[in-house]
Scaffold this motif. Structure first.
Motif, PDB file in Angstrom:
ATOM      1  N   MET A 116       7.951 -18.128  28.025  1.00  0.00           N
ATOM      2  CA  MET A 116       9.353 -17.815  28.522  1.00  0.00           C
ATOM      3  C   MET A 116       8.411 -16.928  29.777  1.00  0.00           C
ATOM      4  SD  MET A 116      11.801 -18.987  27.173  1.00  0.00           S
ATOM      5  CE  MET A 116      12.907 -18.153  28.085  1.00  0.00           C
ATOM      6  N   ARG A 117       7.408 -16.361  29.809  1.00  0.00           N
ATOM      7  CA  ARG A 117       6.710 -15.557  30.729  1.00  0.00           C
ATOM      8  C   ARG A 117       7.449 -14.648  31.280  1.00  0.00           C
ATOM      9  NH1 ARG A 117       1.427 -17.352  31.663  1.00  0.00           N
ATOM     10  NH2 ARG A 117       1.414 -19.674  31.102  1.00  0.00           N
ATOM     11  N   PRO A 118       7.999 -13.605  30.654  1.00  0.00           N
ATOM     12  CA  PRO A 118       8.526 -12.434  31.186  1.00  0.00           C
ATOM     13  C   PRO A 118       7.782 -11.707  32.291  1.00  0.00           C
ATOM     14  CG  PRO A 118       7.648 -11.878  28.942  1.00  0.00           C
ATOM     15  CD  PRO A 118       7.343 -13.353  29.172  1.00  0.00           C
ATOM     16  N   VAL A 119       8.828 -11.162  33.085  1.00  0.00           N
ATOM     17  CA  VAL A 119       7.972 -10.704  34.420  1.00  0.00           C
ATOM     18  C   VAL A 119       8.552  -9.346  34.391  1.00  0.00           C
ATOM     19  CG1 VAL A 119       8.509 -10.808  36.971  1.00  0.00           C
ATOM     20  CG2 VAL A 119       8.647 -12.794  35.557  1.00  0.00           C
ATOM     21  N   ALA A 120       7.466  -8.173  34.838  1.00  0.00           N
ATOM     22  CA  ALA A 120       7.680  -6.971  35.012  1.00  0.00           C
ATOM     23  C   ALA A 120       8.523  -6.716  36.271  1.00  0.00           C
ATOM     24  CB  ALA A 120       6.301  -6.295  35.036  1.00  0.00           C
ATOM     25  N   VAL A 121       9.578  -5.649  36.287  1.00  0.00           N
ATOM     26  CA  VAL A 121      10.395  -5.587  37.328  1.00  0.00           C
ATOM     27  C   VAL A 121      10.432  -4.003  37.599  1.00  0.00           C
ATOM     28  CG1 VAL A 121      11.644  -7.555  37.217  1.00  0.00           C
ATOM     29  CG2 VAL A 121      12.474  -5.603  35.821  1.00  0.00           C
ATOM     30  N   PRO A 122      10.403  -3.512  38.635  1.00  0.00           N
ATOM     31  CA  PRO A 122      10.577  -2.012  38.867  1.00  0.00           C
ATOM     32  C   PRO A 122      12.096  -1.556  38.620  1.00  0.00           C
ATOM     33  CG  PRO A 122      10.855  -3.269  41.028  1.00  0.00           C
ATOM     34  CD  PRO A 122      10.547  -4.301  40.048  1.00  0.00           C
ATOM     35  N   ALA A 123      11.512  -0.412  37.873  1.00  0.00           N
ATOM     36  CA  ALA A 123      12.905   0.327  37.406  1.00  0.00           C
ATOM     37  C   ALA A 123      13.613   1.142  38.646  1.00  0.00           C
ATOM     38  CB  ALA A 123      12.674   1.379  36.572  1.00  0.00           C
ATOM     39  N   SER A 124      14.937   1.421  38.459  1.00  0.00           N
ATOM     40  CA  SER A 124      15.579   2.134  39.636  1.00  0.00           C
ATOM     41  C   SER A 124      15.107   3.486  39.624  1.00  0.00           C
ATOM     42  CB  SER A 124      17.027   1.787  39.530  1.00  0.00           C
ATOM     43  OG  SER A 124      17.269   2.678  38.396  1.00  0.00           O
ATOM     44  N   THR A 125      15.594   4.082  41.096  1.00  0.00           N
ATOM     45  CA  THR A 125      15.321   5.548  41.036  1.00  0.00           C
ATOM     46  C   THR A 125      16.085   6.240  40.076  1.00  0.00           C
ATOM     47  OG1 THR A 125      15.122   5.167  43.519  1.00  0.00           O
ATOM     48  CG2 THR A 125      15.673   7.325  42.680  1.00  0.00           C
ATOM     49  N   LEU A 126      17.457   5.645  39.579  1.00  0.00           N
ATOM     50  CA  LEU A 126      18.260   6.415  38.645  1.00  0.00           C
ATOM     51  C   LEU A 126      17.644   6.491  37.407  1.00  0.00           C
ATOM     52  CD1 LEU A 126      20.879   7.682  37.564  1.00  0.00           C
ATOM     53  CD2 LEU A 126      21.703   5.163  37.629  1.00  0.00           C
ATOM     54  N   ALA A 127      16.945   5.390  36.933  1.00  0.00           N
ATOM     55  CA  ALA A 127      16.169   5.364  35.676  1.00  0.00           C
ATOM     56  C   ALA A 127      15.239   6.366  35.571  1.00  0.00           C
ATOM     57  CB  ALA A 127      15.867   3.938  35.201  1.00  0.00           C
ATOM     58  N   GLY A 128      14.473   6.647  36.637  1.00  0.00           N
ATOM     59  CA  GLY A 128      13.169   7.461  36.888  1.00  0.00           C
ATOM     60  C   GLY A 128      13.739   8.958  36.690  1.00  0.00           C
ATOM     61  N   ALA A 129      14.916   9.127  37.375  1.00  0.00           N
ATOM     62  CA  ALA A 129      15.768  10.509  37.264  1.00  0.00           C
ATOM     63  C   ALA A 129      16.075  10.825  36.090  1.00  0.00           C
ATOM     64  CB  ALA A 129      16.662  10.560  38.479  1.00  0.00           C
ATOM     65  N   LEU A 130      16.584   9.877  35.394  1.00  0.00           N
ATOM     66  CA  LEU A 130      17.175  10.165  33.840  1.00  0.00           C
ATOM     67  C   LEU A 130      15.957  10.489  32.983  1.00  0.00           C
ATOM     68  CD1 LEU A 130      20.047   7.456  33.429  1.00  0.00           C
ATOM     69  CD2 LEU A 130      20.103   9.849  33.042  1.00  0.00           C
ATOM     70  N   ALA A 131      14.909   9.420  33.250  1.00  0.00           N
ATOM     71  CA  ALA A 131      13.889   9.819  32.201  1.00  0.00           C
ATOM     72  C   ALA A 131      13.313  11.300  32.542  1.00  0.00           C
ATOM     73  CB  ALA A 131      12.630   8.827  32.546  1.00  0.00           C
TER      74      ALA A 131
ATOM     75  N   PRO B 279      19.070  -5.854  42.942  1.00  0.00           N
ATOM     76  CA  PRO B 279      18.257  -5.745  41.765  1.00  0.00           C
ATOM     77  C   PRO B 279      18.071  -6.660  41.038  1.00  0.00           C
ATOM     78  CG  PRO B 279      20.591  -5.220  41.259  1.00  0.00           C
ATOM     79  CD  PRO B 279      20.619  -5.426  42.547  1.00  0.00           C
ATOM     80  N   PRO B 280      16.940  -6.927  40.363  1.00  0.00           N
ATOM     81  CA  PRO B 280      16.472  -8.393  39.733  1.00  0.00           C
ATOM     82  C   PRO B 280      17.160  -8.575  38.512  1.00  0.00           C
ATOM     83  CG  PRO B 280      14.765  -6.532  39.540  1.00  0.00           C
ATOM     84  CD  PRO B 280      15.802  -5.966  40.349  1.00  0.00           C
ATOM     85  N   GLY B 281      17.835  -7.635  37.846  1.00  0.00           N
ATOM     86  CA  GLY B 281      18.514  -7.808  36.786  1.00  0.00           C
ATOM     87  C   GLY B 281      19.459  -6.707  36.561  1.00  0.00           C
ATOM     88  N   ILE B 282      20.272  -6.905  35.465  1.00  0.00           N
ATOM     89  CA  ILE B 282      21.290  -5.492  35.205  1.00  0.00           C
ATOM     90  C   ILE B 282      20.691  -4.663  34.426  1.00  0.00           C
ATOM     91  CG2 ILE B 282      22.123  -6.742  33.084  1.00  0.00           C
ATOM     92  CD1 ILE B 282      24.899  -6.222  33.713  1.00  0.00           C
ATOM     93  N   LEU B 283      19.523  -4.680  33.992  1.00  0.00           N
ATOM     94  CA  LEU B 283      18.858  -3.694  33.370  1.00  0.00           C
ATOM     95  C   LEU B 283      17.414  -3.800  33.489  1.00  0.00           C
ATOM     96  CD1 LEU B 283      18.975  -1.313  31.414  1.00  0.00           C
ATOM     97  CD2 LEU B 283      18.721  -2.675  29.471  1.00  0.00           C
ATOM     98  N   CYS B 284      16.666  -2.721  34.236  1.00  0.00           N
ATOM     99  CA  CYS B 284      15.385  -3.052  34.647  1.00  0.00           C
ATOM    100  C   CYS B 284      14.427  -1.835  34.020  1.00  0.00           C
ATOM    101  CB  CYS B 284      15.401  -2.991  36.258  1.00  0.00           C
ATOM    102  SG  CYS B 284      16.287  -4.470  36.901  1.00  0.00           S
ATOM    103  N   GLY B 285      14.810  -1.266  32.883  1.00  0.00           N
ATOM    104  CA  GLY B 285      14.244  -0.230  32.624  1.00  0.00           C
ATOM    105  C   GLY B 285      15.019   0.465  31.463  1.00  0.00           C
ATOM    106  N   ARG B 286      14.140   0.879  30.544  1.00  0.00           N
ATOM    107  CA  ARG B 286      15.195   1.717  29.377  1.00  0.00           C
ATOM    108  C   ARG B 286      14.237   3.110  28.900  1.00  0.00           C
ATOM    109  NH1 ARG B 286      12.909  -0.587  24.125  1.00  0.00           N
ATOM    110  NH2 ARG B 286      11.263  -1.786  24.596  1.00  0.00           N
TER     111      ARG B 286
END
Length: 499
Positions: A141-156, A305-312
């Motif tokens: 399936m070759r999952p690809v790493a994608v950068p998280a958003s600024t919002l995700a970083g600020a929330l973390a 964005p590359p996807g609907i969810l790019c970080g958790r």
């Protein structure tokens, strides 16, 4: 086979019921072992309907009759026990690729803490087996790493928790260069990768028949009950040495429950009680969505964005496992509606400037990954949180409060309005993650190889077998786990049948 009621022909060495993620794995691994494999898919062969590929942040969820288009999804009404007499919607894929052809493509392997409690097996336990299956699944399936958003970083930062960058099973130039064309297919860059295309079972000799809905399993007695094939809705009876259920948590449970009733009606003996329990203790990940303040969303929204969810963001509250999900696209925008054009075939149109300020707020989700509420699948209905556990609502509520406080803090640091529209509290929306699993869990309905004890000729390799109960489950979205478990169980079965 025609409409003959006689069992007068062998359809295959193995029949795989379902062409979703688990079915793609099973069909490929069994065919590679030299077995004659027939995969049956209830949905249409969407490959016969040329489609305009969608970016992975688009969710192709629409009714089949909408615009006359052939839908890759089906909607299943469900009761919501946690909302009293509420009604929820369960979406599932239809056609080759199954639900993986319509999901968010997020690749999130199981929490090791949960795997350590899965039922064991001789010689090695599931942590080792899962790791082996996951390695094989990732190679395909070759999952690809994608950068998280600024919002995700600020929330973390605001939550004081680590941010886990996203991995998506999307087509990418890097993935095409690192993997074989046979395993990756030809999806345009940025579109979700379909597991049926990625695993390419037909290139290994498997056959696929779409529009073939399995009505029931064919059972025989004679001392020890056995599954000898399947009965289709059109009356066809197909016989095989082994039947592999990969129809998903809902349809697999219903086939097992129907088999239980037949065992009792025909007095064939066997594990009727085990099969009748299928679907009675399933799990779904409940989720609350919190609206992001409009000014903050406008500043932090990224246009492509590359996807609907790019970080958790993993979040533990009072010993419960939760996951914060900073969604990149509002769901009302992400859900794609069909348009049909004479020259392009089926496409899901993307409106001009889809991620510009549309007035639809961004949302941050918090999902409970160790739910104690039990969901039920039976012949008539899907009932989510049918036996609700009050502690689930408490944990989810605490998670939503933490998100709300974090958003207010982020907005305040940027000199913005700290509240929702009109100065009120941030709005919340309760729902589910579309992650139903565990309708035939290992250690209860099935053993560690996906067998139903006392019933020969049958294996189950899909999300149904994921264990449920205190401390069990997967502690993550099920997509990667379904493929990892299917890899391990299918490889084991292939060795047995080919030997």
């Amino acid at each position: 086979m025609g409409d003959s009621a006689a069992w007068d022909a062998i359809a295959a060495d193995a029949i795989v019921v379902g062409a979703g993620p688990a079915g793609a794995v099973a069909a490929r691994r069994l065919a590679e072992a030299g077995l004659d494999v027939l995969a049956l898919e209830a949905g249409p062969d969407l490959r016969a309907h040329p489609a305009a590929p969608l970016p992975a942040w688009r969710l192709p969820l629409w009714e089949e009759e909408n615009g006359g288009a052939v839908s890759p999804a089906r909607r299943i009404p469900a009761d919501d026990g946690a909302a009293g007499a509420g009604v929820a919607q369960v979406w599932r894929g239809r056609g080759p690729g199954g639900s993986a052809a319509i999901n968010g493509a997020a690749w999130t392997p199981a929490d090791p803490r949960a795997l350590e409690r899965w039922p064991g097996s001789e010689g090695e336990g599931w942590p080792e087996r899962y790791a082996r299956g996951l390695e094989r699944a990732e190679a395909t399936m070759r999952p690809v790493a994608v950068p998280a958003s600024t919002l995700a970083g600020a929330l973390a930062d605001a939550l004081g928790r680590p941010l886990e960058p996203g991995r998506l099973t999307i087509a990418s130039e890097a993935g095409q260069q690192s993997g074989s064309q046979a395993s990756l297919g030809t999806s345009p860059e940025g579109s979700r990768r379909n597991p049926w295309t990625a695993y390419a079972p037909e290139s290994a000799g498997a056959r696929l028949r779409c529009g073939a809905r399995v009505r029931s399993l064919l059972l025989s007695g004679g001392g020890r009950p056995r599954v000898g094939g399947v009965l289709l809705d059109d009356g066809s009876r197909l016989i095989a040495q082994s039947v592999v259920l990969a129809a998903g948590a809902i349809d697999t449970a219903r086939l097992l429950r129907a088999a239980a009733a037949e065992l009792e009606d025909r007095r064939l003996g066997g594990p009727a009680e085990l099969l009748a329990a299928a679907g009675t203790n399933a799990r779904e990940h409940p989720e609350i969505l919190v609206d992001v303040p409009a000014a903050l969303a406008a500043e932090l929204r990224r246009p492509d964005p590359p996807g609907i969810l790019c970080g958790r963001i993993p979040l533990d509250i009072a010993g419960r496992r939760l996951e914060v999900r900073p969604y990149e696209v509002p769901f009302d925008v992400a859900v794609a509606g069909p348009t049909v054009g004479a020259s392009s075939g089926l496409s899901a149109g993307v409106p001009a400037g889809p991620l510009a300020d549309s007035g639809v707020p961004l949302q941050v989700g918090v999902a409970l990954l160790d739910p104690r509420s039990a969901s039920v699948v039976d012949e008539r209905a899907v009932r989510l949180s049918d036996r609700p556990d009050a502690s689930d609502a408490v944990a989810l509520g605490a998670g939503a409060e933490a998100i709300g406080a974090a958003l207010v803090e982020i907005a305040g640091l940027r000199g913005m309005e700290r509240r929702g529209p009109g100065g009120g509290e941030l709005r919340r929306h309760r729902g589910y993650s579309q992650h139903l699993y565990g309708t035939a869990p290992m250690g209860i309905t099935t053993d560690v190889e996906g067998r139903v004890p006392g019933l020969e000729g049958l294996r189950i390799v899909d999300a149904s077998v994921i264990p449920t109960g205190p401390g069990l489950g997967i502690g993550a979205g099920p997509y990667a786990s379904v493929l990892a478990v299917a890899e391990e169980l299918s490889t084991q079965l292939a060795g047995e049948l080919a030997g």
